[in-house]
Design a protein around this motif. Structure first.
Motif, PDB file in Angstrom:
ATOM      1  N   ILE A 117       9.331  66.853  76.171  1.00  0.00           N
ATOM      2  CA  ILE A 117       9.226  65.409  75.950  1.00  0.00           C
ATOM      3  C   ILE A 117      10.076  65.016  74.743  1.00  0.00           C
ATOM      4  O   ILE A 117      10.851  64.055  74.795  1.00  0.00           O
ATOM      5  N   SER A 124      17.984  60.934  74.929  1.00  0.00           N
ATOM      6  CA  SER A 124      18.207  59.598  75.482  1.00  0.00           C
ATOM      7  C   SER A 124      19.185  58.807  74.623  1.00  0.00           C
ATOM      8  O   SER A 124      19.770  57.847  75.089  1.00  0.00           O
TER       9      SER A 124
ATOM     10  N   ILE B  26       8.996  59.869  66.873  1.00  0.00           N
ATOM     11  CA  ILE B  26       9.660  59.389  68.085  1.00  0.00           C
ATOM     12  C   ILE B  26      10.598  58.239  67.737  1.00  0.00           C
ATOM     13  O   ILE B  26      11.720  58.157  68.232  1.00  0.00           O
ATOM     14  N   THR B  30      14.824  58.372  68.056  1.00  0.00           N
ATOM     15  CA  THR B  30      15.683  57.526  68.872  1.00  0.00           C
ATOM     16  C   THR B  30      16.527  56.567  68.042  1.00  0.00           C
ATOM     17  O   THR B  30      17.534  56.083  68.510  1.00  0.00           O
ATOM     18  N   LEU B 273      10.077  58.339  83.165  1.00  0.00           N
ATOM     19  CA  LEU B 273      10.692  58.775  81.904  1.00  0.00           C
ATOM     20  C   LEU B 273      12.090  59.345  82.143  1.00  0.00           C
ATOM     21  O   LEU B 273      13.058  58.933  81.499  1.00  0.00           O
ATOM     22  N   VAL B 274      12.193  60.282  83.099  1.00  0.00           N
ATOM     23  CA  VAL B 274      13.483  60.944  83.325  1.00  0.00           C
ATOM     24  C   VAL B 274      14.542  59.939  83.767  1.00  0.00           C
ATOM     25  O   VAL B 274      15.669  59.951  83.281  1.00  0.00           O
ATOM     26  N   VAL B 277      15.654  58.003  80.760  1.00  0.00           N
ATOM     27  CA  VAL B 277      16.434  58.765  79.782  1.00  0.00           C
ATOM     28  C   VAL B 277      17.900  58.751  80.207  1.00  0.00           C
ATOM     29  O   VAL B 277      18.791  58.512  79.396  1.00  0.00           O
ATOM     30  N   SER B 278      18.152  58.943  81.514  1.00  0.00           N
ATOM     31  CA  SER B 278      19.556  58.972  81.930  1.00  0.00           C
ATOM     32  C   SER B 278      20.173  57.576  81.890  1.00  0.00           C
ATOM     33  O   SER B 278      21.379  57.449  81.762  1.00  0.00           O
ATOM     34  N   ARG B 280      19.502  55.610  79.490  1.00  0.00           N
ATOM     35  CA  ARG B 280      19.492  55.327  78.051  1.00  0.00           C
ATOM     36  C   ARG B 280      18.702  54.064  77.733  1.00  0.00           C
ATOM     37  O   ARG B 280      19.101  53.252  76.908  1.00  0.00           O
ATOM     38  N   VAL B 282      16.156  52.923  75.838  1.00  0.00           N
ATOM     39  CA  VAL B 282      15.406  53.454  74.703  1.00  0.00           C
ATOM     40  C   VAL B 282      13.955  52.957  74.607  1.00  0.00           C
ATOM     41  O   VAL B 282      13.050  53.763  74.404  1.00  0.00           O
ATOM     42  N   VAL B 285      11.817  54.909  76.973  1.00  0.00           N
ATOM     43  CA  VAL B 285      11.688  56.312  76.575  1.00  0.00           C
ATOM     44  C   VAL B 285      10.694  56.442  75.414  1.00  0.00           C
ATOM     45  O   VAL B 285       9.834  57.318  75.413  1.00  0.00           O
ATOM     46  N   GLY B 289       7.365  58.512  75.797  1.00  0.00           N
ATOM     47  CA  GLY B 289       7.214  59.655  74.898  1.00  0.00           C
ATOM     48  C   GLY B 289       5.920  59.561  74.121  1.00  0.00           C
ATOM     49  O   GLY B 289       5.182  60.544  73.991  1.00  0.00           O
TER      50      GLY B 289
END
Lengths: 272, 318
Positions: A117, A124, B26, B30, B273-274, B277-278, B280, B282, B285, B289
């Motif tokens: 995670i 990201s 977190i 980011t 989530l995945v 993430v790709s 972007r 934020v 995510v 997270g």
């Protein structure tokens, strides 16, 4: 050294083969990494020993190059995590006090989130490239090494010979590298194998999710991702890299088990 | 105050502090890393104007501390922000997906926990004989396989070789419970396989530890049947470590779920989530997270609390 159990021999042989293939991939691959050599998803044949992939590239060549990328990233990440983890862990044990407290609580914090995670959160916002992957994976994993290194070093730091070195006026650097490191080496070496497997699984998972190694390069996780659609039609190309990951993990595990048994059977976990 | 209440409150308080620290981590992960979020979203070829616009839109020109506290304040009020890619409300998107993920994880846990404890007991009963060896061997195999590999092997075997299930687990509201369970059978199976081995191995170790006690020898000498000794005398004393193991593995399910959802195209948090993430995205995510971390920390605290409660020495202090 005299008697190596059969399971460890098999493990050593397979691990050695994997590393050999990884190092000499450029000479071993019959076709180029991205060379489109045949039709889409051909069956294994004389020309394509393992068949072809989703756009007609030779699967065997891709597996061989994939081994190189996977093993390279996993090895570098493991080295990075061991170097940072053990140096920080040893120094925390030697220096103690607030330095130890700050580092240990920070590591606790990082370990309170699943690595995957945290890696996803960090990736990201980063441009994913191989150095970034190695650094992120290595640093996240160094928290585990830190825990172990610190635990081992705390026991050693109270030994008489360490005190003697301190009284002799040796600096922190000497104590870490000349007194503690040689005596803490064997539990760390045993851990090395496990961390390496973890790194292989980690990078494969990231690539499978599309967030690890980016095309045109390919690693095993990425090859699974490319070929997964064929699975539903009964084309097992995606399972080959999957088995390669498993085989590498199991063979390293066999070696690590042997090292672990060998070092724990020695008194006090010291020696070789 | 009863000391045990104090202990439990202490653990919960510590957990909250930890969660706060995780939110900082977190956020820093980011926003404060080398690299610019706006640049990362737009890519290297972005013009300075569009970068400046996006920064303005994301509120990146405000100091990071202010942004952090605004973000935290929003979360405490149930406002997770809006998604960058499609402008939808994150809390609404997550709500449904979180339900789906918990549904999946719940059924995996319901099957895996009793099975793991049962097999652990069997392994102790027949330790160093073939059932134990077989179980240990399978453990090594499943530990060496990443989740997605287990997923595809199961998929290949059960949807292609034997056509029992569908490879895609898409559930919708209109389905009955039975249909839903049939749909998620494969992902549940994979999750069970992923956590089973570890849970079983640690259950075995915990019970073996207790088996060395003097009262077990007494029970043996009394002539009790081996299974009864394990179930009645050893197991109750191994509850605390076993509960710990179970909780740690449920926390591990949190990670497994991310990958397994992607494998089976299951509309849950992990896939969400995945995906983002790709892209972007934020804010999404960060929110995901934080939720994953909260579940993980929550389960760990629960494990702590249960093992405190299961310890008679702490329950009845002198």
């Amino acid at each position: 050294m005299s008697r190596i159990p059969l399971s460890a021999l098999i493990g050593l042989f397979l691990t050695g083969t994997f590393f050999f293939v990884a190092i000499f991939a450029q000479w071993l691959g019959p076709y180029g990494l991205n060379e489109i050599a045949g039709d889409v998803w051909e069956e294994p044949s004389r020309t394509f020993l393992l068949g072809t992939d989703t756009v007609g590239r030779d699967l065997l060549s891709r597996m061989i190059y994939g081994a190189q990328v996977t093993i390279f990233i996993a090895t570098m990440a493991t080295i990075l995590s061991f170097v940072t983890g053990s140096i920080l862990g040893f120094s925390a044990a030697v220096i103690g006090g607030w330095y130890d407290q700050v580092l240990s609580r920070l590591v606790d914090l990082f370990m309170s989130i699943p690595s995957l995670i945290l890696a996803l959160v960090i990736l990201s916002v980063m441009q994913v490239s191989i150095p970034v992957l190695i650094i992120v994976m290595g640093l996240l994993d160094s928290t585990r090494v830190y825990r172990l290194a610190r635990a081992v070093a705390v026991d050693i730091a109270v030994m008489d010979y360490v005190e003697a070195a301190k009284l002799r006026g040796e600096g922190t650097g000497w104590i870490i590298f000349r007194e503690i490191l040689p005596n803490a080496l064997s539990p760390l070496v045993a851990e090395l194998g496990l961390r390496f497997i973890f790194a292989v699984l980690f990078v494969s998972t990231l690539s499978f999710l599309g967030l690890g190694v980016q095309p045109p390069l390919a690693d095993w996780g990425g090859i699974v991702k490319e070929n997964k659609d064929g699975l539903v039609y009964g084309i097992s190309a995606a399972l080959l890299p999957a088995f390669a990951i498993a085989a590498l993990a199991i063979s390293v595990n066999l070696v690590a088990d042997w090292v672990l048994n060998r070092t724990t059977s020695l008194k006090g976990g010291r020696g070789a | 105050m009863h000391p045990i209440v104090r202990l439990v409150l202490q653990r919960v308080g510590l957990g909250l502090v930890l969660l706060l620290a995780v939110s900082v981590l977190i956020f820093l992960g980011t926003e404060a890393l080398p690299g610019d979020v706006a640049q990362a979203i737009l890519g290297q070829s972005a013009t300075p104007e569009s970068l400046a616009n996006l920064r303005e839109q994301l509120g990146l020109n405000v100091p990071a501390t202010t942004r952090y506290f605004n973000w935290l304040w929003g979360i405490l009020h149930g406002d997770l922000g809006t998604s960058l890619t499609n402008g939808s409300d994150i809390a609404a998107d997550i709500g449904k997906r979180l339900g789906n993920t918990l549904f999946l994880a719940f059924w995996a846990a319901v099957i895996a926990v009793p099975l793991a404890i049962g097999l652990g007991l069997v392994a102790v009963r027949y330790r160093n004989r073939w059932p134990d060896r077989l179980i240990s061997g399978m453990t090594l195999a499943t530990i060496s396989l990443p989740e997605f590999v287990v997923g595809y092997i199961v998929m290949y075997l059960l949807t292609v070789k034997v056509q029992l299930f569908s490879p895609i687990a898409t559930i919708s509201d209109g389905m009955t419970l039975g249909e839903k369970l049939y749909t998620i059978a494969l992902p549940v199976l994979v999750l069970v396989l992923v956590v089973l081995a570890h849970m079983m191995r640690m259950t075995r170790a915990a019970i073996l530890n207790v088996m060395q006690s003097a009262y077990i020898e007494t029970a043996e000498l009394k002539g009790l049947r081996p299974f009864k000794i394990i179930a009645r005398h050893a197991f109750p004393n191994a509850i605390a470590p076993v509960v710990n193991v179970v909780m740690l593995n449920l926390a591990y399910l949190v990670v497994g779920v991310v990958v397994v959802e992607v494998v089976f195209v299951y509309p849950g948090m992990g896939q969400y989530l995945v995906d983002h993430v790709s892209k972007r995205d934020v804010p999404v995510v960060q929110a995901c997270g934080l939720i994953f971390a909260a579940v993980y920390i929550g389960l760990n605290i629960l494990a702590d609390v249960i093992s405190i409660l299961a310890n008679p020495r702490l329950r009845h202090p002198k």
